[in-house]
Design a protein around this motif. Sequence first.
Motif, PDB file in Angstrom:
ATOM      1  N   THR A   1       0.843  -1.190   0.000  1.00 18.04           N
ATOM      2  CA  THR A   1       0.000   0.000   0.000  1.00 18.04           C
ATOM      3  C   THR A   1       0.878   1.239   0.000  1.00 18.04           C
ATOM      4  O   THR A   1       2.043   1.195   0.369  1.00 18.04           O
ATOM      5  CB  THR A   1      -0.916   0.047   1.242  1.00 18.04           C
ATOM      6  N   ALA A   2       0.308   2.361  -0.395  1.00 13.97           N
ATOM      7  CA  ALA A   2       1.060   3.603  -0.479  1.00 13.97           C
ATOM      8  C   ALA A   2       1.281   4.254   0.883  1.00 13.97           C
ATOM      9  O   ALA A   2       2.110   5.141   1.016  1.00 13.97           O
ATOM     10  CB  ALA A   2       0.330   4.581  -1.396  1.00 13.97           C
ATOM     11  N   CYS A   3       0.580   3.806   1.906  1.00 17.28           N
ATOM     12  CA  CYS A   3       0.655   4.500   3.200  1.00 17.28           C
ATOM     13  C   CYS A   3       1.646   3.871   4.178  1.00 17.28           C
ATOM     14  O   CYS A   3       1.586   4.125   5.367  1.00 17.28           O
ATOM     15  CB  CYS A   3      -0.727   4.554   3.841  1.00 17.28           C
ATOM     16  N   VAL A   4       2.536   3.046   3.678  1.00 16.07           N
ATOM     17  CA  VAL A   4       3.485   2.396   4.576  1.00 16.07           C
ATOM     18  C   VAL A   4       4.763   3.204   4.718  1.00 16.07           C
ATOM     19  O   VAL A   4       5.008   4.146   3.985  1.00 16.07           O
ATOM     20  CB  VAL A   4       3.829   0.981   4.092  1.00 16.07           C
TER      21      VAL A   4
ATOM     22  N   GLY B   1      -0.594   2.004   9.362  1.00 15.02           N
ATOM     23  CA  GLY B   1       0.580   1.556  10.094  1.00 15.02           C
ATOM     24  C   GLY B   1       0.591   0.079  10.411  1.00 15.02           C
ATOM     25  O   GLY B   1       1.588  -0.447  10.893  1.00 15.02           O
ATOM     26  N   ARG B   2      -0.503  -0.599  10.151  1.00 12.21           N
ATOM     27  CA  ARG B   2      -0.564  -2.024  10.479  1.00 12.21           C
ATOM     28  C   ARG B   2      -0.183  -2.915   9.294  1.00 12.21           C
ATOM     29  O   ARG B   2      -0.149  -4.133   9.421  1.00 12.21           O
ATOM     30  CB  ARG B   2      -1.951  -2.366  11.003  1.00 12.21           C
ATOM     31  N   TRP B   3       0.108  -2.298   8.159  1.00 10.48           N
ATOM     32  CA  TRP B   3       0.556  -3.050   6.997  1.00 10.48           C
ATOM     33  C   TRP B   3       2.049  -3.357   7.075  1.00 10.48           C
ATOM     34  O   TRP B   3       2.559  -4.194   6.334  1.00 10.48           O
ATOM     35  CB  TRP B   3       0.281  -2.273   5.710  1.00 10.48           C
ATOM     36  N   ASP B   4       2.762  -2.686   7.955  1.00 13.06           N
ATOM     37  CA  ASP B   4       4.211  -2.856   8.021  1.00 13.06           C
ATOM     38  C   ASP B   4       4.649  -4.309   8.204  1.00 13.06           C
ATOM     39  O   ASP B   4       5.563  -4.758   7.509  1.00 13.06           O
ATOM     40  CB  ASP B   4       4.816  -1.957   9.101  1.00 13.06           C
ATOM     41  N   PRO B   5       4.029  -5.101   9.085  1.00  9.47           N
ATOM     42  CA  PRO B   5       4.452  -6.506   9.205  1.00  9.47           C
ATOM     43  C   PRO B   5       4.223  -7.311   7.919  1.00  9.47           C
ATOM     44  O   PRO B   5       5.011  -8.185   7.583  1.00  9.47           O
ATOM     45  CB  PRO B   5       3.596  -7.056  10.343  1.00  9.47           C
ATOM     46  N   VAL B   6       3.156  -6.984   7.216  1.00 12.16           N
ATOM     47  CA  VAL B   6       2.873  -7.679   5.953  1.00 12.16           C
ATOM     48  C   VAL B   6       3.947  -7.321   4.923  1.00 12.16           C
ATOM     49  O   VAL B   6       4.500  -8.196   4.250  1.00 12.16           O
ATOM     50  CB  VAL B   6       1.468  -7.309   5.427  1.00 12.16           C
ATOM     51  N   ASN B   7       4.246  -6.043   4.819  1.00  8.43           N
ATOM     52  CA  ASN B   7       5.275  -5.610   3.879  1.00  8.43           C
ATOM     53  C   ASN B   7       6.639  -6.192   4.233  1.00  8.43           C
ATOM     54  O   ASN B   7       7.401  -6.593   3.349  1.00  8.43           O
ATOM     55  CB  ASN B   7       5.342  -4.082   3.827  1.00  8.43           C
TER      56      ASN B   7
END
Length: 152
Positions: free
Chosen positions: A89-92, A109-115
Amino acid sequence: MLRLSKLTDYAVVVLARLGREQGLCTAPDLAAATGVAEPTVAKVLKNLGQAGLVEGVRGSRGGYRLARPLHEVALSQVIVAVDGPIALTACVDGASGSCEAEALCPVRGRWDPVNDAIRNALAAVTVADLANPISCSSHRPRPAEPVALAAE
């Protein structure tokens, strides 16, 4: 669907071809050997050179060569060299202003572990892994022994 650009795919193809060569290769030679258009090969080589993945040698006998062996080049490095940072996503990674719902987003901010997981997975695969695929015959199940049918 997460999809890499064609340019990244071509970059892997060019790197794989460079890995098979002993000396320098020119862009026209790489284009002929890979079937990728010469302007595209030149663009890919420029990106890979800026990332330190290939080295260009100038002169009448110049060309390109790998900066290091393919088993030391992670797929993630190629993707970043061609497509930029790896993110779903663009918001990471602290980016802001790319989404109108940013201030109210419950998953910001919760996409960070996925990324991070995706980046780590891509870093674990090298270009050599892709350039030297395992033979199909080594994983093909053996055919069953013919069964003798009883005469009726």
